[in-house]
Scaffold this motif. Structure first.
Motif, PDB file in Angstrom:
ATOM      1  N   ASP A   1       7.638  68.762  63.827  1.00 29.47           N
ATOM      2  CA  ASP A   1       8.480  69.163  64.944  1.00 29.47           C
ATOM      3  C   ASP A   1       9.295  70.402  64.579  1.00 29.47           C
ATOM      4  N   PRO A   2       9.500  71.305  65.543  1.00 25.46           N
ATOM      5  CA  PRO A   2      10.351  72.474  65.264  1.00 25.46           C
ATOM      6  C   PRO A   2      11.785  72.043  65.014  1.00 25.46           C
ATOM      7  N   THR A   3      12.453  72.780  64.176  1.00 25.18           N
ATOM      8  CA  THR A   3      13.843  72.453  63.852  1.00 25.18           C
ATOM      9  C   THR A   3      14.770  73.598  64.287  1.00 25.18           C
ATOM     10  N   ALA A   4      16.018  73.261  64.394  1.00 24.88           N
ATOM     11  CA  ALA A   4      17.027  74.258  64.764  1.00 24.88           C
ATOM     12  C   ALA A   4      17.248  75.228  63.604  1.00 24.88           C
ATOM     13  N   THR A   5      17.662  76.447  63.931  1.00 27.02           N
ATOM     14  CA  THR A   5      18.086  77.404  62.908  1.00 27.02           C
ATOM     15  C   THR A   5      19.564  77.160  62.642  1.00 27.02           C
ATOM     16  N   VAL A   6      19.895  76.901  61.402  1.00 24.66           N
ATOM     17  CA  VAL A   6      21.268  76.519  61.039  1.00 24.66           C
ATOM     18  C   VAL A   6      21.780  77.446  59.955  1.00 24.66           C
ATOM     19  N   ILE A   7      22.989  77.970  60.141  1.00 23.64           N
ATOM     20  CA  ILE A   7      23.626  78.750  59.079  1.00 23.64           C
ATOM     21  C   ILE A   7      24.943  78.104  58.697  1.00 23.64           C
ATOM     22  N   THR A   8      25.227  78.128  57.406  1.00 22.66           N
ATOM     23  CA  THR A   8      26.471  77.561  56.895  1.00 22.66           C
ATOM     24  C   THR A   8      27.205  78.607  56.072  1.00 22.66           C
ATOM     25  N   SER A   9      28.469  78.339  55.800  1.00 14.19           N
ATOM     26  CA  SER A   9      29.289  79.263  55.014  1.00 14.19           C
ATOM     27  C   SER A   9      28.993  79.089  53.534  1.00 14.19           C
ATOM     28  N   ASN A  10      29.684  79.871  52.709  1.00 15.48           N
ATOM     29  CA  ASN A  10      29.489  79.741  51.265  1.00 15.48           C
ATOM     30  C   ASN A  10      29.999  78.411  50.731  1.00 15.48           C
ATOM     31  N   SER A  11      30.777  77.688  51.551  1.00 15.74           N
ATOM     32  CA  SER A  11      31.246  76.346  51.162  1.00 15.74           C
ATOM     33  C   SER A  11      30.517  75.259  51.942  1.00 15.74           C
ATOM     34  N   ASP A  12      29.391  75.606  52.562  1.00 17.46           N
ATOM     35  CA  ASP A  12      28.520  74.675  53.284  1.00 17.46           C
ATOM     36  C   ASP A  12      29.116  74.168  54.591  1.00 17.46           C
ATOM     37  N   GLU A  13      30.074  74.869  55.159  1.00 17.31           N
ATOM     38  CA  GLU A  13      30.582  74.514  56.483  1.00 17.31           C
ATOM     39  C   GLU A  13      29.684  75.145  57.554  1.00 17.31           C
ATOM     40  N   LEU A  14      29.446  74.400  58.632  1.00 18.14           N
ATOM     41  CA  LEU A  14      28.559  74.886  59.680  1.00 18.14           C
ATOM     42  C   LEU A  14      29.175  76.086  60.400  1.00 18.14           C
ATOM     43  N   LEU A  15      28.414  77.176  60.458  1.00 17.09           N
ATOM     44  CA  LEU A  15      28.845  78.374  61.184  1.00 17.09           C
ATOM     45  C   LEU A  15      28.218  78.460  62.564  1.00 17.09           C
ATOM     46  N   GLY A  16      27.035  77.882  62.708  1.00 19.82           N
ATOM     47  CA  GLY A  16      26.368  77.942  63.996  1.00 19.82           C
ATOM     48  C   GLY A  16      24.941  77.449  63.892  1.00 19.82           C
ATOM     49  N   ALA A  17      24.335  77.158  65.047  1.00 24.81           N
ATOM     50  CA  ALA A  17      22.954  76.676  65.089  1.00 24.81           C
ATOM     51  C   ALA A  17      22.310  77.103  66.397  1.00 24.81           C
ATOM     52  N   LEU A  18      21.004  77.369  66.321  1.00 21.45           N
ATOM     53  CA  LEU A  18      20.192  77.646  67.501  1.00 21.45           C
ATOM     54  C   LEU A  18      19.280  76.458  67.744  1.00 21.45           C
ATOM     55  N   ILE A  19      19.256  75.932  68.955  1.00 18.45           N
ATOM     56  CA  ILE A  19      18.471  74.757  69.278  1.00 18.45           C
ATOM     57  C   ILE A  19      16.996  74.992  68.972  1.00 18.45           C
ATOM     58  N   ALA A  20      16.276  73.923  68.604  1.00 19.15           N
ATOM     59  CA  ALA A  20      14.853  74.033  68.264  1.00 19.15           C
ATOM     60  C   ALA A  20      14.041  74.433  69.490  1.00 19.15           C
ATOM     61  N   ASP A  21      12.827  74.917  69.258  1.00 20.82           N
ATOM     62  CA  ASP A  21      11.988  75.418  70.342  1.00 20.82           C
ATOM     63  C   ASP A  21      11.648  74.348  71.378  1.00 20.82           C
ATOM     64  N   ASP A  22      11.660  73.073  70.968  1.00 23.10           N
ATOM     65  CA  ASP A  22      11.348  72.004  71.929  1.00 23.10           C
ATOM     66  C   ASP A  22      12.581  71.474  72.644  1.00 23.10           C
ATOM     67  N   GLY A  23      13.714  72.196  72.499  1.00 24.30           N
ATOM     68  CA  GLY A  23      14.929  71.800  73.210  1.00 24.30           C
ATOM     69  C   GLY A  23      15.701  70.676  72.560  1.00 24.30           C
TER      70      GLY A  23
END
Length: 782
Positions: A35-57
């Motif tokens: 299954d496609p997964t969301a694109t996730v970026i975190t900070s240098n301390s592993d805190e969530l900065l943002g995410a893009l929903i996966a292609d299948d919604g």
């Protein structure tokens, strides 16, 4: 031997067993979940900065590396208490479930282990039949052979449904509780642990009583088995339930989009400092709310760590709306540079040995063909030190310095900086290159300033050595690191002394003179900074550096619309200093003595002192500066006993001549210089009996050579006169004026002449009383 004998006696049976074992071995796909997964970026301390929903919604994050202990305890107790003991299936649970389902005549109870549920999740869409259960059981045992218990549990919690379009504990914790799964309380962990069992029935915001009942029952189990104490249990059951999903954080949305272009569906740990990023977002939002009142809608900010070259803050745009292109990441977009390239010209000339920091450069009305640069304040200093011209961002001295240095030479320095938006040759840009005739982007410019700062740091920290890969790209991914290359005694682009002297000049406030809207920015630390404003007020820049950090700011409109007041020092500089206030204070750069030498400098001209300079100071200059010319503005003049007149041997006995060093500028420079420097003394006039021996000079102040002039009209339609101005080294001499060989008058002391010429070309001729002649062509346009 017994095995071989058995195989020979039972060939058919052995073949069937072999085929069955092979089928068993290959029955499980190598990759269970595609299954496609969301694109996730975190900070240098592993805190969530943002995410893009996966292609299948689906909000399905990439598989986690570890499982939070609280949630792990809850999910095992709720779903599979014997997970670490069974081989993939639990015979007792299966027997109990089968017995209950047969007695009731329908499926009322499962009996699946977590391993079996992993198989079922991977075989989505299969009907829940007994035959399918048998398949799951076989595949589950195979899964147990291939993966450890921890890996199987990780697969489950990463792909289990949590209601709606939320999949996996990582996404669920953010959607329902707006925090990392590792930060969940016991009540929150228990809430999420009961969701995969029936995600469609039990959903935050719906069926609250049923969800509460199941959660509290699990909490009671945790209390009964001693996992939590009584106080924790009582506090946990008093916690409320999530009512609706939270939006995921969007702390660095433009960096998220940038990373998604090349690493879609991955979890990327970035170099961003989440606290600095959030504070930077707040600063940008505050300034955006002010600037949008003037219809200025877009801002971008980049912060780099000089020593590691890591990106600490990445703000691609302001929190504006779609109509003003809020999705555009401006950090890497080409924009007109304005004056932001001037420090590179200054450093290039220092590096090449063509300039010293205090050298006087001309600041007078200038025209090169049809190109006529002007200072921001439309005034002239006559002559100004090179470092003051840089700190005040004077345009005319910069263009004249570029002309003297050579357009191609400067262009080659810029190409070494790898400014990727310089796509044409030097002649395409012309002399406007240093004033915004070219384009660049915030990323490349900040990279270059960081490299210059790092050059100084490394030179002073590593036995006066340079590094071969100093001018490299910054890094965004936390796992990356910069390889600065090999140490070398040779400079890479600019030597350390030229860089240091450039930064010293940039420490001075570069503000438009006489600009009442300017506010003086007083910082608790030294910052080398520069602003820029593009033609038509379309782009405003401010970039500053310390020994530790580079901050870059761009302000404008993404569609290129210019606005009054869109000036670097007024719009971008306040943001720059607000960001620097968020950063730790830095020490100023150490002076690179090994690349410098102390010499005698003429205080008034800034050149190396000649033998007749009468006011000398000691100063450190770059080694290459030793080849600069000695002061050309000091000359030895011969005066009479009173000191009021110049004389020579033709009119005075040599024994009565008093020789004195005198600081004297060319007439046009002197004309403007003395208005800003009241202590400037022009050369004394020659005594009347010696005047024929004098050399005289005169220059046009206005208009410039080959000028095209439009004569303005008053409201009544009357055309205004054209006022001609000349500077003469001896103002008291009488000048005679001619237009197209026709005499029109004479002037003395103040050499201004008003004329009203007809449209077309005209030749202006000025002759002084000594017969010196000056000619000038102009064109009057209708």
């Amino acid at each position: 031997m017994k095995i071989l004998a058995y195989i020979k006696r039972h060939k058919l049976k052995s073949a069937i067993i072999t085929i069955a074992l092979i089928a068993y071995y290959f029955c499980l796909p190598k990759q269970l979940f595609k299954d496609p997964t969301a694109t996730v970026i975190t900070s240098n301390s592993d805190e969530l900065l943002g995410a893009l929903i996966a292609d299948d919604g689906q909000w399905r994050f990439p598989k986690m590396d570890t499982i939070p202990e609280k949630f792990k305890t809850c999910i095992l107790l709720f779903e599979d208490d014997y997970f670490y003991k069974h081989p993939g299936f639990n015979p007792i649970s299966i027997f109990k479930a089968l017995k209950q389902n047969i007695s009731s005549g329908k499926v009322k109870r499962g009996g699946s282990t977590i391993t079996q549920q992993v198989i079922r999740l991977s075989r989505k869409g299969q009907k829940r039949t007994y035959f399918e259960k048998l398949k799951e059981l076989i595949l589950a045992t195979r899964l147990e052979f291939r993966h450890s218990k921890e890996e199987i549990l990780n697969l489950y919690v990463s792909h289990a449904p949590f209601g709606g379009n939320v999949v996996g504990i990582d996404a669920a914790s953010w959607r329902y509780f707006n925090r990392n799964a590792s930060d969940l309380s016991w009540a929150e962990s228990a809430t999420l642990a009961v969701l995969p069992n029936s995600p469609s029935l039990i959903y935050p915001g719906k069926n609250q009583k049923r969800l509460l009942k199941k959660r509290n029952r699990l909490l009671k189990k945790l209390f009964d088995n001693g996992t939590i104490d009584k106080l924790t249990y009582q506090l946990s059951i008093s916690e409320g339930l999530p009512q609706k999903p939270y939006p995921l954080p969007q702390i660095a949305p433009h960096l998220l989009q940038k990373i998604a272009k090349t690493q879609k569906g991955q979890r990327i740990k970035t170099t961003l400092d989440i606290a600095l990023q959030e504070q930077g977002n707040t600063v940008v939002k505050q300034h955006y709310n002010q600037l949008k009142q003037n219809e200025i809608f877009n801002i971008s900010v980049l912060v780099l760590d000089v020593k590691t070259r890591k990106v600490l803050t990445y703000i691609g745009n302001s929190p504006t709306d779609k109509a003003h292109q809020n999705q555009v990441d401006i950090i890497d977009k080409p924009r007109s540079t304005g004056s932001i390239l001037k420090p590179f010209l200054y450093a290039s000339m220092l590096d090449a040995g063509d300039l010293l920091p205090n050298t006087l450069v001309p600041d007078v009305p200038t025209q090169f063909g049809s190109y006529q640069p002007e200072n921001f304040n439309k005034q002239y200093d006559g002559a100004v030190s090179a470092k003051r011209a840089l700190s005040r961002s004077l345009n005319v001295p910069a263009v004249r310095m570029l002309k003297d240095f050579g357009l191609d030479r400067f262009y080659q320095y810029l190409k070494q900086l790898e400014l990727k938006d310089l796509k044409y040759n030097a002649n395409h840009y012309g002399l406007s290159l240093v004033l915004g005739g070219a384009e660049s982007n915030l990323w490349d410019l900040c990279k270059s300033y960081a490299a210059m700062a790092s050059t100084l740091n490394h030179f002073n920290e590593n036995s006066s050595q340079y590094y071969s890969n100093e001018f490299c790209d910054p890094i965004i991914k936390s796992i990356a690191s910069i390889d600065f290359g090999k140490p070398s005694q040779e400079k890479i682009i600019f030597d350390a002394a030229s860089t240091y002297l450039t930064f010293e000049s940039m420490k001075q406030v570069n503000r438009p003179e006489e600009d009442d809207s300017w506010e003086f920015y007083d910082s608790a630390q030294d910052i080398a900074w520069k602003t820029g404003t593009s033609f038509g007020f379309r782009d405003a820049w401010a970039i500053g550096t310390t020994s530790d950090y580079v901050v870059g700011v761009w302000v404008g409109n993404a569609d290129g619309e210019g606005r009054p007041g869109l000036v670097g020092v007024q719009t971008a500089a306040p943001i720059l200093f607000d960001i620097f206030d968020l950063l730790p204070k830095s020490q100023w750069f150490a002076k690179p003595y090994d690349e410098m030498i102390e010499v005698d400098i003429c205080k008034k001209s800034g050149y190396r002192a000649s033998s007749i300079c009468n006011d000398i100071i000691k100063d450190y200059i770059q080694l290459s500066g030793q080849k600069t010319a000695p002061c050309p503005f000091h000359k030895l003049v011969h005066l009479d006993a009173s000191g009021r007149y110049q004389i020579n041997s033709s009119c005075e006995d040599i024994s009565n001549i008093k020789s004195q060093a005198w600081f004297s500028l060319p007439p046009l420079q002197a004309y403007y210089y003395k208005s800003k420097n009241p202590f400037y003394k022009e050369l004394p006039a020659y005594r009347t009996d010696c005047i024929k021996a004098a050399s005289t000079k005169m220059e046009f102040i206005y208009p410039n050579q080959q000028s095209t002039i439009f004569l303005p009209k008053d409201f009544d339609g009357t055309t205004n006169d054209l006022v001609l101005k000349v500077a003469h080294s001896k103002p008291d001499l009488e000048l005679f004026w001619y237009v197209d060989a026709k005499y029109i008058g004479a002037t003395k002391n103040i050499h201004d002449m008003a004329i009203l010429p007809q449209p077309g070309e005209h030749l202006i001729t000025v002759v002084d009383a000594l017969g010196n002649e000056l000619k000038h062509k102009i064109t009057i346009s209708e």
